[in-house]
Design an enzyme around this catalytic site. Sequence first.
Site, PDB file in Angstrom:
ATOM      1  N   ASN A   1      -6.974   6.292  -1.648  1.00 38.91           N
ATOM      2  CA  ASN A   1      -5.894   5.349  -1.355  1.00 38.91           C
ATOM      3  C   ASN A   1      -6.130   4.181  -2.311  1.00 38.91           C
ATOM      4  O   ASN A   1      -7.071   3.410  -2.115  1.00 38.91           O
ATOM      5  CB  ASN A   1      -5.977   4.912   0.126  1.00 38.91           C
ATOM      6  CG  ASN A   1      -4.809   4.049   0.532  1.00 38.91           C
ATOM      7  OD1 ASN A   1      -4.131   3.480  -0.327  1.00 38.91           O
ATOM      8  ND2 ASN A   1      -4.563   3.946   1.827  1.00 38.91           N
TER       9      ASN A   1
ATOM     10  N   CYS B   1      -4.861  -2.868   3.134  1.00 35.98           N
ATOM     11  CA  CYS B   1      -4.570  -2.717   4.547  1.00 35.98           C
ATOM     12  C   CYS B   1      -5.750  -2.989   5.481  1.00 35.98           C
ATOM     13  O   CYS B   1      -6.111  -4.133   5.684  1.00 35.98           O
ATOM     14  CB  CYS B   1      -3.983  -1.335   4.807  1.00 35.98           C
ATOM     15  SG  CYS B   1      -3.006  -1.314   6.295  1.00 35.98           S
TER      16      CYS B   1
ATOM     17  N   GLU C   1       0.867  -1.190   0.000  1.00 32.13           N
ATOM     18  CA  GLU C   1       0.000   0.000   0.000  1.00 32.13           C
ATOM     19  C   GLU C   1       0.904   1.240   0.000  1.00 32.13           C
ATOM     20  O   GLU C   1       1.991   1.219   0.611  1.00 32.13           O
ATOM     21  CB  GLU C   1      -0.853  -0.015   1.277  1.00 32.13           C
ATOM     22  CG  GLU C   1      -1.608   1.249   1.578  1.00 32.13           C
ATOM     23  CD  GLU C   1      -2.180   1.286   3.012  1.00 32.13           C
ATOM     24  OE1 GLU C   1      -1.571   0.699   3.926  1.00 32.13           O
ATOM     25  OE2 GLU C   1      -3.258   1.909   3.176  1.00 32.13           O
TER      26      GLU C   1
ATOM     27  N   GLU D   1      -5.980   8.998   7.643  1.00 33.29           N
ATOM     28  CA  GLU D   1      -6.493   8.530   6.341  1.00 33.29           C
ATOM     29  C   GLU D   1      -7.864   9.131   6.050  1.00 33.29           C
ATOM     30  O   GLU D   1      -8.184   9.412   4.891  1.00 33.29           O
ATOM     31  CB  GLU D   1      -6.550   7.005   6.292  1.00 33.29           C
ATOM     32  CG  GLU D   1      -5.167   6.369   6.273  1.00 33.29           C
ATOM     33  CD  GLU D   1      -5.221   4.903   5.886  1.00 33.29           C
ATOM     34  OE1 GLU D   1      -4.776   4.081   6.695  1.00 33.29           O
ATOM     35  OE2 GLU D   1      -5.702   4.589   4.797  1.00 33.29           O
TER      36      GLU D   1
ATOM     37  N   LYS E   1      -9.477   2.129  -1.692  1.00 32.03           N
ATOM     38  CA  LYS E   1      -9.672   1.617  -0.326  1.00 32.03           C
ATOM     39  C   LYS E   1     -11.015   2.057   0.255  1.00 32.03           C
ATOM     40  O   LYS E   1     -11.341   3.255   0.261  1.00 32.03           O
ATOM     41  CB  LYS E   1      -8.536   2.114   0.564  1.00 32.03           C
ATOM     42  CG  LYS E   1      -8.501   1.530   1.965  1.00 32.03           C
ATOM     43  CD  LYS E   1      -7.231   1.980   2.672  1.00 32.03           C
ATOM     44  CE  LYS E   1      -7.066   1.386   4.040  1.00 32.03           C
ATOM     45  NZ  LYS E   1      -5.793   1.842   4.670  1.00 32.03           N
TER      46      LYS E   1
ATOM     47  N   ASN F   1       0.374  -0.919   5.406  1.00 27.92           N
ATOM     48  CA  ASN F   1       1.318  -0.146   6.223  1.00 27.92           C
ATOM     49  C   ASN F   1       0.709  -0.174   7.622  1.00 27.92           C
ATOM     50  O   ASN F   1      -0.268   0.558   7.868  1.00 27.92           O
ATOM     51  CB  ASN F   1       1.385   1.318   5.785  1.00 27.92           C
ATOM     52  CG  ASN F   1       2.139   1.557   4.492  1.00 27.92           C
ATOM     53  OD1 ASN F   1       3.031   2.384   4.455  1.00 27.92           O
ATOM     54  ND2 ASN F   1       1.769   0.896   3.414  1.00 27.92           N
TER      55      ASN F   1
HETATM   56  N1  ING Z   1      -3.214   0.665   8.845  1.00 25.87           N
HETATM   57  C1  ING Z   1      -3.650  -0.103   9.939  1.00 25.87           C
HETATM   58  C2  ING Z   1      -4.323  -1.403   9.559  1.00 25.87           C
HETATM   59  O1  ING Z   1      -5.526  -1.541   9.512  1.00 25.87           O
HETATM   60  C3  ING Z   1      -4.871  -0.221  12.071  1.00 25.87           C
HETATM   61  C4  ING Z   1      -4.455   0.681  10.929  1.00 25.87           C
HETATM   62  C5  ING Z   1      -3.928  -1.008  12.740  1.00 25.87           C
HETATM   63  C6  ING Z   1      -6.178  -0.286  12.410  1.00 25.87           C
HETATM   64  C7  ING Z   1      -4.338  -1.860  13.773  1.00 25.87           C
HETATM   65  C8  ING Z   1      -6.617  -1.121  13.435  1.00 25.87           C
HETATM   66  C9  ING Z   1      -5.685  -1.915  14.134  1.00 25.87           C
HETATM   67  O2  ING Z   1      -3.574  -2.341   9.370  1.00 25.87           O
HETATM   68  C10 ING Z   1      -3.824   1.008   7.700  1.00 25.87           C
HETATM   69  N2  ING Z   1      -3.088   1.732   6.828  1.00 25.87           N
HETATM   70  O3  ING Z   1      -4.982   0.706   7.453  1.00 25.87           O
END
Ligand code: ING
Length: 331
Positions: free
Chosen positions: A115, A182, A47, A151, A132, A207
Site C-alpha cells: 500500500n 491512513c 490513499e 489489508e 504503509k 480511506n
Molecule cells: N483504515 C482505517 C484507519 O486506520 C481503522 C482502519 C479505522 C482502524 C478505525 C482503526 C480504527 O483509518 C485504513 N485504511 O487504515
Amino acid sequence: MSRLITAAAAQLGPIQRAEPRSSAVGRMVRLLERAHRRGVELVVFPELALTTFFPRHYHEDISHADKWFETAMPSAETAPLFDAARRYGIGFHLGYAEMAQEADETGAVRNRRFNTSVLVGPEGDVLLKYRKMHLPGHAEYDTRRKVQHLEKRYFEVGNLGFPVIRAPMGGLDGINMGMLICNDRRWPEAWRVLGLQSVELVALGYNTPSLNMEAGGFEAHHLRVFHSHLSIQAGCYQNSCFAVATAKAGIEDGNELFGHSIIVNPQGEIIAMAGSWDDELIAADCELDMCMLGRTTVFAFDRHRRPEAYGRITGQVGAVEPEVWQKSAPR
Ligand code: ING
C-alpha cells in the site's frame, strides 16, 4: 524571509468497484485544474486513490486482486495526471496499490504488493516513495465482521521506513516532506520518526469507514472522525509540522467512508476542512517557518528528549503486565 507554500487536500468521493481508473484519473485531473486556478502548489490525493477500497472484498485466490494494483507509476492510465501536474507546475501526493518484482530479505526476487504513496515534484519527478507500515484489519476472511478489512491479506508491511526528503516545491527551493498512510496516523511513533528528520509537511491519505466494522465492541459513531482529527492534530503539534490529510469518502458499493479531510498547522490547529463527502478541494497557505517555534522551544528534541528511558518503545511489540504492588510486612 517567508517560506510560504499553498497546499491542498484533493478529497475524492466514492470510487465504485466497477469504476475504471480512467474515471478516477479524470476526476483527479479536474481537481488539479481547480487547484491551478486557486494558485495551489502542492496537492495531496487520498490513499488507494485509483480504485475502490478493495481490501473490503475477499479474494480466495490473491492473484484475483491483481487488477487493483499498479505495476508501473506512472503508467498509461495515470500519465494524464502526471501530464496535468507538470503542465500546471503543481507537485502532488498519490496513494495507490503497488505491485513490484523485487528481492525480499532472503534475496529472492518475487512479486510483492504494498500500500504505497509517492510524492511527485512540479516537474513530474518522483521525489519520494513510502510503503504503509501499519496495516490494520486481518489476513483471512472474518465471519464476525460486517465488512472485511483485508489489508494484511493483500499488502506486505512496508520496507522503506518513514523517510523524509528535502526537495523543491512551489516557489521554495526546499521543503522537508514525509508521508504517512491512513492507519499510520494513529501511531505516535510514526510521527516521531518523521519529526526526528525535521519534517515540515506530512502528506497523508486515508480511506476510513465511518462506522466501526469490528465486532470488538461499541464505538460511538461521532468518535470516528474525532479520533482521526485527534491523531493528526497531536502528530502535528508534537512534531511541529504541517499535515495535509486527504480522505477518499462517500459510499462505495454500499460501504461508507468518512470525509472531513483537513489541513493542520504546527500548533495542532485545523486550518481547513472539507465539508462534503465528494470530490472537494480544500487549500491553505502554509508558512513553514511556523514549524520553528515548537522545534526550538517545547519540542526542541535535542534539549528535552530522554531516549535512555524510551527502550520499551522499540524493545517491545505488545504490552506486558505491570509489577503487582505488595504491602510490605510491618517492620
Ligand atoms: N483504515 C482505517 C484507519 O486506520 C481503522 C482502519 C479505522 C482502524 C478505525 C482503526 C480504527 O483509518 C485504513 N485504511 O487504515
